[in-house]
Design an enzyme around this catalytic site. Sequence first.
Site, PDB file in Angstrom:
ATOM      1  N   ASP A 167      38.912   2.308  35.401  1.00  0.00           N
ATOM      2  CA  ASP A 167      38.644   2.812  36.737  1.00  0.00           C
ATOM      3  C   ASP A 167      39.743   2.259  37.663  1.00  0.00           C
ATOM      4  OD1 ASP A 167      35.448   3.449  38.349  1.00  0.00           O
ATOM      5  OD2 ASP A 167      37.483   3.915  39.000  1.00  0.00           O
ATOM      6  N   GLU A 200      30.150   5.628  46.487  1.00  0.00           N
ATOM      7  CA  GLU A 200      30.216   4.330  45.810  1.00  0.00           C
ATOM      8  C   GLU A 200      29.467   3.243  46.573  1.00  0.00           C
ATOM      9  OE1 GLU A 200      34.699   5.422  44.278  1.00  0.00           O
ATOM     10  OE2 GLU A 200      33.917   3.434  43.827  1.00  0.00           O
TER      11      GLU A 200
HETATM   12  C1  GLC Z   1      36.636   5.482  41.863  1.00  0.00           C
HETATM   13  C2  GLC Z   1      35.388   5.727  41.061  1.00  0.00           C
HETATM   14  C3  GLC Z   1      35.571   6.655  39.892  1.00  0.00           C
HETATM   15  C4  GLC Z   1      36.660   7.664  40.198  1.00  0.00           C
HETATM   16  C5  GLC Z   1      37.967   6.911  40.358  1.00  0.00           C
HETATM   17  C6  GLC Z   1      39.133   7.846  40.737  1.00  0.00           C
HETATM   18  O1  GLC Z   1      36.726   4.139  42.254  1.00  0.00           O
HETATM   19  O2  GLC Z   1      34.670   4.585  40.601  1.00  0.00           O
HETATM   20  O3  GLC Z   1      34.310   7.282  39.640  1.00  0.00           O
HETATM   21  O4  GLC Z   1      36.766   8.617  39.142  1.00  0.00           O
HETATM   22  O5  GLC Z   1      37.892   5.873  41.315  1.00  0.00           O
HETATM   23  O6  GLC Z   1      38.932   8.369  42.022  1.00  0.00           O
END
Ligand code: GLC
Length: 617
Positions: A316, A508
Amino acid sequence: MPSRSRAALLLTLGLTLFPPPSTLAQTAPAAPPANAPYRNPKLSVDERVKDLLARMTLAEKIGQMTQAERGAVDRIPDDIRLDALGSILSGGGSAPRDNTPEGWADMVDRFQQQALQTRLGIPMLYGSDAVHGHNNVPGATLFPHNIGLGATRDPELVQRIGRATAEEVTATGVRWTFSPCLCVARDERWGRTYESFGSDPELPTLMTSIIQGYQGQLGQPGTILATAKHYLGDGGTAYGSSTTDTYLLDQGDTQLSEAELRRIHLPPFQAAVKAGVGSVMASFSSWNGTKLHGQKYLLTDLLKGELGFSGFVVSDWQGVDQIPGGYPVAVTTAINAGIDMVMVPNDYPRFIDTLTAAVNSGDVPMSRIDDAVTRILREKFRMGLFEHPMSDRSFLKTFGSPEHRALAREAVQKSLVLLKNDGNVLPLKPGARLLVAGSSANDVGRQAGGWTLSWQGQGGPVPGGTSILAGLQQVGGRTLTYVPVPAPGEARGYDAAVVVVGEPPYAEGKGDRAELDLSPDDQRAVRNACASAPCVVVTVSGRPLLLGDLKMNALVAAWLPGSEGAGVADVLYGKVPFTGRLPISWPRTLAQVTVHPEDPGYDPLYRYGFGLSTPKR
Ligand code: GLC
């Protein structure tokens, strides 16, 4: 501009202007012949991978394991060629200056041209969070967020949504979505509850049908790579265990035995692997104190060994950096644990240098690098990226199309859950004189929620969207009076009041909440409207909200319906029956959270799976 890239650029400039006769030949192997086996689509994927891997330098291998954010690369597109970057992404809201489908396709194609100029010409893979339609791009069809899709209990519908989304994503040159989130949301206070199909593993497992929608026969036109995320246990963290920012749950610690972790959180990923998902994203969260990004037993032994996952694991966003011990230790730990591609995503020169040093020192064995690159290349070959690296603009006609909007409206209709209907206030009579109130009645941004045009989403209009109020006016056939917060008695004389309450958009951990009450304005709107007319309260939220002692005749959960607000009106006016069922328990009070069917004395306000049907008129 990262220092390394500046030096590389100067070097390139220097070498271009005054190329020493022999140096270049010594530093980089010659380009392979045009008929090299890896370029032959008639050979098997494994044969092509084997041939290509054998030709790659360490720098080219590490380049494939590197994913950079478009904003970091946009400044120096040459880096794609220089570093042979394997992937580029758009984070939430990260868009080209020309933020149109054509502008996206031009941007991705420009990056791809750079990638194809590398010595081996390995196409880069562009990824974006298309999590409820192609939500980064204005005018896209915005489908209900996953919590609403879970309420439909209709995997075939969700598969069709996957296909429609894949077509709109393909139109913009993007070939990879960081979706579906297969999180099992266990605590309604979590800001990502709406990204979950439900609080019991059965619904996220059932809705892995969306992977077939996204990937179809991978490589065929209009198919994109899917991502099962966030592995493993992201929705089960303990309240208050997060050490990230001001978060309460997100990125926290999942404190469960292995048996419970497997029982609750693993089934959706087992189903995703069986469905042939091409990538898995590691979770920011920890399991009993160990960051998932560094958890070898779960990432490698369980996911790749026991489950037989043959795709690649992507980290991530800066997730590797959260592993304690300093950056070099973090990189070594993550790669050795089983991370195959790193969403760096900004300072990618530092990542490249750090991993190169770790391989040269023996901290990361070349066998691990070769395994990671094999997995990445296998998916690129599987999806036909070598044969069709450029955007397929034939799908531009599907972008925000009437057909896709009709599908989204159908999904909205099927996602609504009727929780209460005293006096059969519902369905509304066409032509009824309604007072419409509440914070979320006339705001497409609020009904779309987070991950809409920006990371966090925002209130206000959304191109192509229809608000719930506009939908009520369309379907009910009359102009309605909208008062966000009616005064006491103001609803008197109307046939009914419809009070659409809800949450402002969030994403988030920024959506983690210590309480789940309606806002003071929404509480006032409900009290004043429902005191002087038969009233319907509609919640537009990413999770159940606490209603305290508020009185209403009817209560409808609409979740985060997306762009097609008229779908809400279709059901309120009885054009389509209520069929939705709760994908998560609806607590009576905060003290009850978390509340699950397996709890002793389970007694929520509304049970998991509950939902009334429309009364016969
Ligand atoms: C974010 C999220 C993830 C996402 C990634 C790219 O922090 O946790 O779900 O796909 O970054 O945006």
